[in-house]
Design an enzyme around this catalytic site. Sequence first.
Site, mmCIF file in Angstrom:
data_model
loop_
_atom_site.group_PDB
_atom_site.id
_atom_site.type_symbol
_atom_site.label_atom_id
_atom_site.label_comp_id
_atom_site.label_asym_id
_atom_site.label_seq_id
_atom_site.Cartn_x
_atom_site.Cartn_y
_atom_site.Cartn_z
ATOM 1 N N ASN A 191 0.878 -1.174 0.000
ATOM 2 C CA ASN A 191 0.000 0.000 0.000
ATOM 3 C C ASN A 191 0.916 1.225 0.000
ATOM 4 O O ASN A 191 1.499 1.574 1.031
ATOM 5 C CB ASN A 191 -0.887 -0.037 1.252
ATOM 6 C CG ASN A 191 -1.833 1.141 1.321
ATOM 7 O OD1 ASN A 191 -1.760 2.063 0.499
ATOM 8 N ND2 ASN A 191 -2.714 1.127 2.301
ATOM 9 N N ARG A 196 -2.702 -2.192 -3.337
ATOM 10 C CA ARG A 196 -3.895 -1.380 -3.160
ATOM 11 C C ARG A 196 -3.795 -0.231 -4.173
ATOM 12 O O ARG A 196 -2.807 0.504 -4.180
ATOM 13 C CB ARG A 196 -3.936 -0.810 -1.755
ATOM 14 C CG ARG A 196 -5.073 0.154 -1.595
ATOM 15 C CD ARG A 196 -4.997 0.899 -0.292
ATOM 16 N NE ARG A 196 -6.130 1.793 -0.199
ATOM 17 C CZ ARG A 196 -6.102 2.964 0.412
ATOM 18 N NH1 ARG A 196 -4.988 3.378 0.992
ATOM 19 N NH2 ARG A 196 -7.169 3.710 0.463
ATOM 20 N N HIS A 204 -12.681 3.097 0.032
ATOM 21 C CA HIS A 204 -12.672 2.152 1.153
ATOM 22 C C HIS A 204 -13.399 0.851 0.783
ATOM 23 O O HIS A 204 -13.853 0.120 1.662
ATOM 24 C CB HIS A 204 -13.393 2.723 2.398
ATOM 25 C CG HIS A 204 -12.668 3.826 3.088
ATOM 26 N ND1 HIS A 204 -13.328 4.831 3.753
ATOM 27 C CD2 HIS A 204 -11.342 4.081 3.236
ATOM 28 C CE1 HIS A 204 -12.448 5.669 4.277
ATOM 29 N NE2 HIS A 204 -11.235 5.233 3.979
ATOM 30 N N ARG A 263 -10.788 16.196 6.290
ATOM 31 C CA ARG A 263 -11.710 16.506 5.190
ATOM 32 C C ARG A 263 -13.075 16.838 5.768
ATOM 33 O O ARG A 263 -13.545 16.188 6.707
ATOM 34 C CB ARG A 263 -11.875 15.317 4.248
ATOM 35 C CG ARG A 263 -10.608 14.900 3.553
ATOM 36 C CD ARG A 263 -10.929 13.818 2.512
ATOM 37 N NE ARG A 263 -9.733 13.130 2.115
ATOM 38 C CZ ARG A 263 -9.509 11.829 2.307
ATOM 39 N NH1 ARG A 263 -10.425 11.062 2.890
ATOM 40 N NH2 ARG A 263 -8.382 11.292 1.924
ATOM 41 N N GLU A 288 -7.985 -5.048 5.224
ATOM 42 C CA GLU A 288 -7.932 -4.872 3.772
ATOM 43 C C GLU A 288 -6.810 -5.723 3.165
ATOM 44 O O GLU A 288 -6.947 -6.240 2.063
ATOM 45 C CB GLU A 288 -7.714 -3.391 3.434
ATOM 46 C CG GLU A 288 -8.900 -2.540 3.849
ATOM 47 C CD GLU A 288 -8.557 -1.066 3.991
ATOM 48 O OE1 GLU A 288 -8.765 -0.338 3.033
ATOM 49 O OE2 GLU A 288 -8.078 -0.665 5.059
#
Length: 415
Positions: A7, A99, A189, A250, A396
């Site tokens: 990742n 990823r 996600h 965010r 993940e």
Amino acid sequence: MNILVLNCGSSSLKFQIIETDLEIIEKNADVQKAKGLVERIGGQSLVSFQATGRPAMKAAVALRDHRAALDYVIRWIISSESQVPGIHSLADIHAVGHRVVHGAEKFTKSVVIDETVIRGIEDCIELAPLHNPANLKGISAAKDVMGPGVPQVAVFDTGFHSTMPETSYLYAIPYQLYRRHKIRRYGFHGTSHRYVAYRYRQLTGKDVESTNIITLHLGNGCSACAIKGGSSLNTSMGLTPLEGLVMGTRGGDLDPSVIEFLSHKEAMSLNEIDALLNKQSGLLGLSGLTNDMRDLLAEESEHQDRRAKLAVDIFCLRVKKYIGAYLAEMGGADAIVFTGGIGENSAEVRRRICAGLEWLGIDIDVAANDKLYGGKEGEMGKANSRVKLFVIPTNEELLIARDTVRSVRNAPRRW
Ligand code: AMP
């Protein structure tokens, strides 16, 4: 097969080594053999590597780019010092799973990477200018370091949401803008939402078709997903990860007119406003203190900081709003699953999100809720809660490793 899961961020590289294969997946007997992180690539990098069950190795080394970082990682993995079981040379690493953040409409499933796939990921850069270039650096580094013979697979954050219907993914702007530029909701996600839905099924014995749940990934980035019949029906992130819930930095949902207003009032460029909304908003912007939920909760309880409380309250209220919206859209759900750093660890945030939702059939058991943190998996609804409540730590990397094996072996993806 030993799978290297990568990742890559703009200046970071996270990895895991996971042993898995088709029959291992059937038995749910995958083994995580090592994990690690390289931060601050491009300068004096910080590395932290750990073979499972062994003490972590930490060091500061100058690593100029992702290739140098991966080279360092691989040399550690195959060294006798690392003690990663069963891996003594490059030949013991059989495939690499990456990823990749944005696959747009091009990539709805995980794919074995070739030149065409690389060009496709490059084409998606305009939709994910911060993330896809870093993912591509990881792919190129892996090809250099591992050699072209080792298969590499891309697993997309957007992939799981490719099942969303038009009614979920279209914005109510002129339709030709979708046709011309593919402006639409993609969602992110996806691997996390997909993993927790899979674990939910394992815990409850439900089959894919009867998986009707809301999953809440609450970490530094946050998103909600309405999963109906096992597929993503709607999700809160949009064209980019900026839309939806309040996140660490965010802001999530916002009246788009704020952008024009800000450009006049503060004489800001579009780039500056974009940075403000992505990097200086959310929990950080509201509190003026930090994007870290743990610190905000501490400020609130220890110093009665008004803005810290406000930030947490707005964060929880936004999640509540999405739960209500998705329950309405799905015609009810069997369960809500919390995951991500905040969702997995903060009983307080989970309690505040669920508070007052009893009339919707969401009834939290406060004592059970308090016990779920630090990687624990479990249920926290009262016995008579119509909507079941779960904490399921996300994984993940495991799904990336499994998709890598399935893609390399040309086996169909199972949920
Ligand atoms: P992630 O991006 O999934 O790693 O999640 C990071 C977020 O999880 C940060 O806001 C952390 O403050 C938050 N977090 C981690 N542990 C806790 C905790 N025990 N209580 C509250 N928030 C936590």
